[in-house]
Design a protein around this motif. Structure first.
Motif, PDB file in Angstrom:
ATOM      1  N   LEU A  27      34.642  52.303  38.282  1.00 41.00           N
ATOM      2  CA  LEU A  27      34.747  50.937  38.777  1.00 41.00           C
ATOM      3  C   LEU A  27      36.207  50.604  39.041  1.00 41.00           C
ATOM      4  N   ARG A  28      36.528  50.161  40.245  1.00 41.22           N
ATOM      5  CA  ARG A  28      37.879  49.740  40.604  1.00 41.22           C
ATOM      6  C   ARG A  28      37.861  48.230  40.806  1.00 41.22           C
ATOM      7  N   LEU A  29      38.856  47.555  40.264  1.00 41.87           N
ATOM      8  CA  LEU A  29      38.969  46.108  40.395  1.00 41.87           C
ATOM      9  C   LEU A  29      40.131  45.772  41.318  1.00 41.87           C
ATOM     10  N   CYS A  80      41.980  29.967  43.229  1.00 42.43           N
ATOM     11  CA  CYS A  80      41.540  30.831  42.143  1.00 42.43           C
ATOM     12  C   CYS A  80      41.817  32.275  42.548  1.00 42.43           C
ATOM     13  N   THR A  81      42.402  33.027  41.646  1.00 40.99           N
ATOM     14  CA  THR A  81      42.631  34.456  41.870  1.00 40.99           C
ATOM     15  C   THR A  81      42.034  35.209  40.691  1.00 40.99           C
ATOM     16  N   CYS A  82      41.149  36.155  40.998  1.00 40.43           N
ATOM     17  CA  CYS A  82      40.479  36.942  39.968  1.00 40.43           C
ATOM     18  C   CYS A  82      40.476  38.405  40.374  1.00 40.43           C
ATOM     19  N   CYS A  83      40.266  39.256  39.395  1.00 35.66           N
ATOM     20  CA  CYS A  83      40.027  40.677  39.658  1.00 35.66           C
ATOM     21  C   CYS A  83      38.515  40.876  39.741  1.00 35.66           C
ATOM     22  N   ILE A  84      38.073  41.442  40.863  1.00 30.48           N
ATOM     23  CA  ILE A  84      36.644  41.685  41.062  1.00 30.48           C
ATOM     24  C   ILE A  84      36.440  43.122  41.540  1.00 30.48           C
ATOM     25  N   ASN A  85      35.215  43.575  41.510  1.00 33.73           N
ATOM     26  CA  ASN A  85      34.837  44.889  42.013  1.00 33.73           C
ATOM     27  C   ASN A  85      35.350  45.028  43.447  1.00 33.73           C
ATOM     28  N   CYS A  86      36.092  46.103  43.729  1.00 32.27           N
ATOM     29  CA  CYS A  86      36.701  46.291  45.049  1.00 32.27           C
ATOM     30  C   CYS A  86      35.679  46.328  46.185  1.00 32.27           C
ATOM     31  N   VAL A  87      34.441  46.599  45.876  1.00 31.64           N
ATOM     32  CA  VAL A  87      33.393  46.601  46.894  1.00 31.64           C
ATOM     33  C   VAL A  87      33.307  45.225  47.557  1.00 31.64           C
ATOM     34  N   THR A  91      40.896  42.526  50.185  1.00 28.93           N
ATOM     35  CA  THR A  91      42.302  42.907  50.150  1.00 28.93           C
ATOM     36  C   THR A  91      42.540  44.349  49.751  1.00 28.93           C
ATOM     37  N   LYS A  92      41.711  44.918  48.871  1.00 28.52           N
ATOM     38  CA  LYS A  92      41.891  46.258  48.311  1.00 28.52           C
ATOM     39  C   LYS A  92      43.244  46.374  47.616  1.00 28.52           C
ATOM     40  N   ASN A  93      43.738  45.246  47.074  1.00 30.09           N
ATOM     41  CA  ASN A  93      44.952  45.210  46.266  1.00 30.09           C
ATOM     42  C   ASN A  93      44.514  45.390  44.812  1.00 30.09           C
ATOM     43  N   TYR A  94      44.701  46.583  44.259  1.00 34.70           N
ATOM     44  CA  TYR A  94      44.142  46.949  42.965  1.00 34.70           C
ATOM     45  C   TYR A  94      44.771  46.172  41.815  1.00 34.70           C
ATOM     46  N   CYS A  95      43.934  45.774  40.864  1.00 40.99           N
ATOM     47  CA  CYS A  95      44.406  45.154  39.629  1.00 40.99           C
ATOM     48  C   CYS A  95      44.906  46.258  38.708  1.00 40.99           C
TER      49      CYS A  95
END
Length: 96
Positions: A27-29, A80-87, A91-95
């Motif tokens: 899982l990538r966030l 609001c800015t959150c880390c979510i599943n990259c799917v 942005t594909k800007n990784y947490c």
């Protein structure tokens, strides 16, 4: 001869199972932002006015929403800015 056929069958099934289920991506966030009306909510629960609630309402639980932050804007909106599943992220800007 029967033992050879059984071992061959087990080997083939093992290879097929490994190919089908052995290479699951972790899982990538990714960071994702959302602008909403009003000011940041002081609640930290699952209320719809919180960032966590807004992301879960939009993307569902499969987005695995984590590490949310909220910043008020001057025009009665907040970001609001959150880390979510990259799917689900554009942005594909990784947490980290």
């Amino acid at each position: 001869m029967k033992l050879g056929n059984i071992l061959l069958t087990i080997g083939v099934l093992f290879v097929l199972f490994s190919l089908a289920y052995g290479s699951v991506d972790p899982l990538r966030l990714c960071h994702e932002s959302m602008t909403l009306g009003g000011k940041c909510s002081s609640s930290s629960g699952f209320s719809p006015s919180s960032c966590f609630g807004a992301f879960n309402s939009k993307y569902g639980a499969s987005a695995v929403t984590q590490n949310c932050s909220c910043k008020d804007n001057n025009n009665n909106t907040h970001v609001c800015t959150c880390c979510i599943n990259c799917v689900y992220s554009s942005t594909k800007n990784y947490c980290s």
